[in-house]
Design a protein around this motif. Sequence first.
Motif, PDB file in Angstrom:
ATOM      1  N   THR A   2     -11.239  11.551   1.337  1.00 50.13           N
ATOM      2  CA  THR A   2     -11.187  10.946   2.658  1.00 50.13           C
ATOM      3  C   THR A   2     -10.203   9.781   2.686  1.00 50.13           C
ATOM      4  O   THR A   2     -10.178   8.949   1.771  1.00 50.13           O
ATOM      5  N   ILE A   3      -9.379   9.714   3.742  1.00 47.83           N
ATOM      6  CA  ILE A   3      -8.484   8.576   3.948  1.00 47.83           C
ATOM      7  C   ILE A   3      -9.316   7.421   4.512  1.00 47.83           C
ATOM      8  O   ILE A   3      -9.942   7.550   5.560  1.00 47.83           O
ATOM      9  N   LYS A   4      -9.317   6.290   3.824  1.00 43.49           N
ATOM     10  CA  LYS A   4     -10.106   5.136   4.251  1.00 43.49           C
ATOM     11  C   LYS A   4      -9.262   4.029   4.870  1.00 43.49           C
ATOM     12  O   LYS A   4      -9.705   3.341   5.784  1.00 43.49           O
ATOM     13  N   PHE A   5      -8.034   3.851   4.353  1.00 45.09           N
ATOM     14  CA  PHE A   5      -7.207   2.722   4.770  1.00 45.09           C
ATOM     15  C   PHE A   5      -5.858   3.211   5.283  1.00 45.09           C
ATOM     16  O   PHE A   5      -5.177   3.995   4.616  1.00 45.09           O
ATOM     17  N   GLY A   6      -5.486   2.737   6.468  1.00 45.24           N
ATOM     18  CA  GLY A   6      -4.201   3.087   7.054  1.00 45.24           C
ATOM     19  C   GLY A   6      -3.319   1.865   7.207  1.00 45.24           C
ATOM     20  O   GLY A   6      -3.800   0.785   7.580  1.00 45.24           O
ATOM     21  N   LEU A   7      -2.052   2.017   6.928  1.00 44.04           N
ATOM     22  CA  LEU A   7      -1.092   0.923   7.047  1.00 44.04           C
ATOM     23  C   LEU A   7       0.041   1.359   7.968  1.00 44.04           C
ATOM     24  O   LEU A   7       0.726   2.348   7.701  1.00 44.04           O
ATOM     25  N   ILE A   8       0.209   0.641   9.065  1.00 42.70           N
ATOM     26  CA  ILE A   8       1.313   0.908   9.981  1.00 42.70           C
ATOM     27  C   ILE A   8       2.383  -0.141   9.734  1.00 42.70           C
ATOM     28  O   ILE A   8       2.252  -1.299  10.122  1.00 42.70           O
ATOM     29  N   SER A  19      -0.036  -2.548  -2.796  1.00 38.66           N
ATOM     30  CA  SER A  19      -0.030  -2.528  -4.257  1.00 38.66           C
ATOM     31  C   SER A  19      -1.257  -3.215  -4.833  1.00 38.66           C
ATOM     32  O   SER A  19      -1.877  -2.713  -5.781  1.00 38.66           O
ATOM     33  N   ARG A  20      -1.645  -4.346  -4.243  1.00 35.72           N
ATOM     34  CA  ARG A  20      -2.797  -5.095  -4.758  1.00 35.72           C
ATOM     35  C   ARG A  20      -4.109  -4.380  -4.463  1.00 35.72           C
ATOM     36  O   ARG A  20      -5.052  -4.443  -5.256  1.00 35.72           O
ATOM     37  N   LEU A  21      -4.201  -3.714  -3.340  1.00 37.92           N
ATOM     38  CA  LEU A  21      -5.414  -2.956  -3.016  1.00 37.92           C
ATOM     39  C   LEU A  21      -5.630  -1.838  -4.032  1.00 37.92           C
ATOM     40  O   LEU A  21      -6.761  -1.557  -4.441  1.00 37.92           O
ATOM     41  N   ILE A  22      -4.539  -1.203  -4.440  1.00 35.23           N
ATOM     42  CA  ILE A  22      -4.642  -0.118  -5.417  1.00 35.23           C
ATOM     43  C   ILE A  22      -4.945  -0.667  -6.808  1.00 35.23           C
ATOM     44  O   ILE A  22      -5.843  -0.177  -7.503  1.00 35.23           O
ATOM     45  N   VAL A  23      -4.214  -1.713  -7.221  1.00 39.38           N
ATOM     46  CA  VAL A  23      -4.410  -2.302  -8.554  1.00 39.38           C
ATOM     47  C   VAL A  23      -5.835  -2.831  -8.723  1.00 39.38           C
ATOM     48  O   VAL A  23      -6.458  -2.669  -9.772  1.00 39.38           O
ATOM     49  N   SER A  24      -6.357  -3.455  -7.666  1.00 45.29           N
ATOM     50  CA  SER A  24      -7.698  -4.028  -7.739  1.00 45.29           C
ATOM     51  C   SER A  24      -8.798  -2.983  -7.602  1.00 45.29           C
ATOM     52  O   SER A  24      -9.981  -3.286  -7.793  1.00 45.29           O
ATOM     53  N   GLY A  25      -8.419  -1.774  -7.234  1.00 45.08           N
ATOM     54  CA  GLY A  25      -9.408  -0.706  -7.114  1.00 45.08           C
ATOM     55  C   GLY A  25     -10.196  -0.714  -5.821  1.00 45.08           C
ATOM     56  O   GLY A  25     -11.182   0.020  -5.683  1.00 45.08           O
ATOM     57  N   ILE A  26      -9.759  -1.528  -4.855  1.00 45.81           N
ATOM     58  CA  ILE A  26     -10.464  -1.567  -3.570  1.00 45.81           C
ATOM     59  C   ILE A  26     -10.309  -0.228  -2.855  1.00 45.81           C
ATOM     60  O   ILE A  26     -11.254   0.289  -2.259  1.00 45.81           O
ATOM     61  N   TYR A  27      -9.099   0.325  -2.920  1.00 41.86           N
ATOM     62  CA  TYR A  27      -8.865   1.690  -2.435  1.00 41.86           C
ATOM     63  C   TYR A  27      -8.090   2.463  -3.481  1.00 41.86           C
ATOM     64  O   TYR A  27      -7.224   1.898  -4.172  1.00 41.86           O
ATOM     65  N   GLN A  28      -8.384   3.750  -3.622  1.00 37.76           N
ATOM     66  CA  GLN A  28      -7.574   4.636  -4.436  1.00 37.76           C
ATOM     67  C   GLN A  28      -6.325   5.023  -3.645  1.00 37.76           C
ATOM     68  O   GLN A  28      -6.341   5.044  -2.412  1.00 37.76           O
ATOM     69  N   ALA A 149     -12.472  -7.169   5.816  1.00 31.77           N
ATOM     70  CA  ALA A 149     -11.250  -7.967   5.921  1.00 31.77           C
ATOM     71  C   ALA A 149     -11.110  -8.923   4.738  1.00 31.77           C
ATOM     72  O   ALA A 149     -10.029  -9.052   4.151  1.00 31.77           O
ATOM     73  N   GLU A 150     -12.201  -9.579   4.383  1.00 36.30           N
ATOM     74  CA  GLU A 150     -12.160 -10.524   3.263  1.00 36.30           C
ATOM     75  C   GLU A 150     -11.859  -9.800   1.952  1.00 36.30           C
ATOM     76  O   GLU A 150     -11.105 -10.295   1.116  1.00 36.30           O
ATOM     77  N   GLN A 151     -12.458  -8.624   1.778  1.00 34.33           N
ATOM     78  CA  GLN A 151     -12.215  -7.853   0.563  1.00 34.33           C
ATOM     79  C   GLN A 151     -10.752  -7.449   0.449  1.00 34.33           C
ATOM     80  O   GLN A 151     -10.147  -7.543  -0.628  1.00 34.33           O
TER      81      GLN A 151
END
Length: 271
Positions: A2-8, A19-28, A149-151
């Motif tokens: 499932t797609i959880k996070f979208g970036l426009i 990059s930081r969201l992926i490195v930190s494991g918040i989103y795959q 948002a904070e995460q």
Amino acid sequence: MTIKFGLIGGGVMGEALLSRLIVSGIYQASEIIVSEPQAERRSYLEAQYQVVVTTDNSLVVGEAKEAIMLAVKPQIFTAVTQELADILPQQTLPLIISILAGITLKQLEAAFVQMPVVRAMPNTPATVGAGVTAISLGAYTDGSHKQIAEQIFTAVGEVVEVPETLMDAVTGLSGSGPAYVALMIEALADGGVAVGLPRAIAKQLAVQTVLGTATLIQETKIHPAELKDRVTSPGGTTIAGVSALEKAGFRSAVIEAVKASKQRAQELGKG
């Protein structure tokens, strides 16, 4: 998956968060979709981060289930939201997060009717995970939206919540502040060269002096004025330099820079 996070918008700040969201494991990587108009940029983001890329903002809106971040230039905010207008009434959207300078919650909520929106102002040190982001919550947000948002922004540094009335002031200080600090570092290095230091050593000394001073103030919680007083001994070298800065209006110039940046943020918000 499932797609959880979208970036426009896949520009510098968008990529920093990605990059930081992926490195930190918040989103795959497989849970992220990015829309970006430039083909070269899309290819880079896809190869570098293994995320889904598209030119279609509507696809991002349709796919992302948890949060969508707007990371485009504020000048094209209206064009982007008009592009989405046809699908918004039929689409139950997740949290909308905007990092567009000057774009108000009122403007966001007019474009994303009765949807949870968060206005945020990160700064460029986010690109190395050392940023600070101010957030303001919209009328339809709840505790879970604030947590999301904070995460997201904790992945790139510290997070503070402020009333929206202060968001343009935040833009003037921490949003634009890295440029002021960079100018000061450049000036310190130039000063070192002026008194005989090699350029490389002058730059190293200037950068580490600013970094070390900021770390000292952060970790000890000492007031900057107290630290200044500790360094300035009677009749010494530092007070001579401080006197020269005061004569040149250094503090006043920095204050005026923050005020000018805040004013420009307000103008951007008015379109």
